[in-house]
Design a protein around this motif. Structure first.
Motif: not given
Length: 294
Positions: A198, A132, A71-72, A205, A68, A203, A137, A64, A139-140
């Motif tokens: 995000d 991830s 984004s992080d 979610s 990511d 991204i 993905r 992840n 998570k998306e």
């Protein structure tokens, strides 16, 4: 820098990426389910606990953190107990370490179990990677992100049951369903605080689809559902249904949270981390009670 000088830095990054505060959230469900199902103090128990402590979490969070990364960088809550910003210098090392550290544990657990437990473990690992990994993905994908995330924590418990060859029963199934709803609720609320970050990173979610307000209210509904399902377990297991009340109370103030203030939900998320410790203690007391015959 020399190899000796970089080794401590790499170790710190790998440990940070694995979220040590969350290790118990995956090792405990496995151990509790395995022991309550009659697995006993076996080598499989030790191997499973060790796997679900560090390698599993490095696999889950490390992948992840690598994918990511953009984004992080935009996420103000990254860089502490809630997750580091994994330096791109260590991305390749993290992916290799996550895979190689997990491999021997997975081989042992697959060989020690049955076809059913093996299938469960494969599904759990597929959910971890697919959450991830590029192109997949999960998570998306709204709703699937919450379902997959919940699998990360419920999966070790289901695997523990399968490894101990537990017989399915209404209390066991209801407990796993309630746990699954709890996990979905927790992911949905966690995603609410990241709506802006995000969206800026493109991204998707459940929170970017429903908005912060919608994600929080969905989380509330799922927590409530978890509590109600626990009633099916009978006495004294139904008492665990009361444990959703602190979570509901904690996120209630954010039920009308607008997207532009989504980061305010971080206050609730920090409470969530502490609530997990208290809840874990109370669940342990309840499990001891049940193990002694209620």
């Amino acid at each position: 820098m020399t190899a000796g000088a970089t080794a401590p830095a790499a170790t710190r990054q790998l440990l940070g990426s694995s979220r040590p505060i969350s290790w118990i959230n995956t090792a405990y469900p496995f151990a509790a389910a395995y022991l309550l199902a009659g697995g006993g103090s076996t080598a499989e128990l030790i191997v499973g606990i060790l796997f679900f402590l560090f390698p599993y979490n490095l696999l889950m969070y490390g992948i992840n953190d690598v994918f990511d990364y953009e984004s992080d960088l935009r996420n103000p809550r990254k860089g502490g107990v809630e997750g580091i910003v994994l330096s791109d210098r260590w991305h390749r090392l993290t992916l290799w370490s996550a895979g190689l550290l997990s491999l021997p544990f997975v081989v042992i657990l697959l060989s020690a179990g049955t076809l059913v437990s093996g299938a469960v473990l494969v599904v759990v690992l597929a959910a971890v990677v697919g959450y991830s990994a590029p192109r997949i993905r999960l998570k998306e994908r709204p709703l699937l992100d919450s379902m997959t995330s919940s699998t990360h924590f419920v999966g070790p418990a289901v695997f523990g049951l399968a490894l101990a060859e537990a017989t399915p029963s209404l209390p066991v199934v209801a407990t796993m369903v309630a746990f699954f709803f709890w996990g979905m609720a927790s992911q949905a609320f966690g995603a609410a605080q990241d709506v802006i970050a995000d969206r800026e990173a493109c991204i998707g979610s459940i929170a970017t689809a429903l908005g912060a307000r919608g994600a929080v209210r969905t989380a509330m509904a799922l927590y409530a559902a978890a509590g109600l399902v626990m009633l099916l377990t009978g006495w004294p297991g139904a008492l665990a249904g009361l444990l959703v009340l602190p979570y509901l109370a904690s996120i209630l103030p954010f039920r009308s949270l607008p997207d532009e203030r989504c980061e305010e939900a971080n206050r609730g998320w920090r409470r969530f981390l502490w609530l997990n410790m208290v809840t874990g203690f109370l669940v342990t007391l309840l499990l001891i009670w049940i193990a002694r015959g209620g």
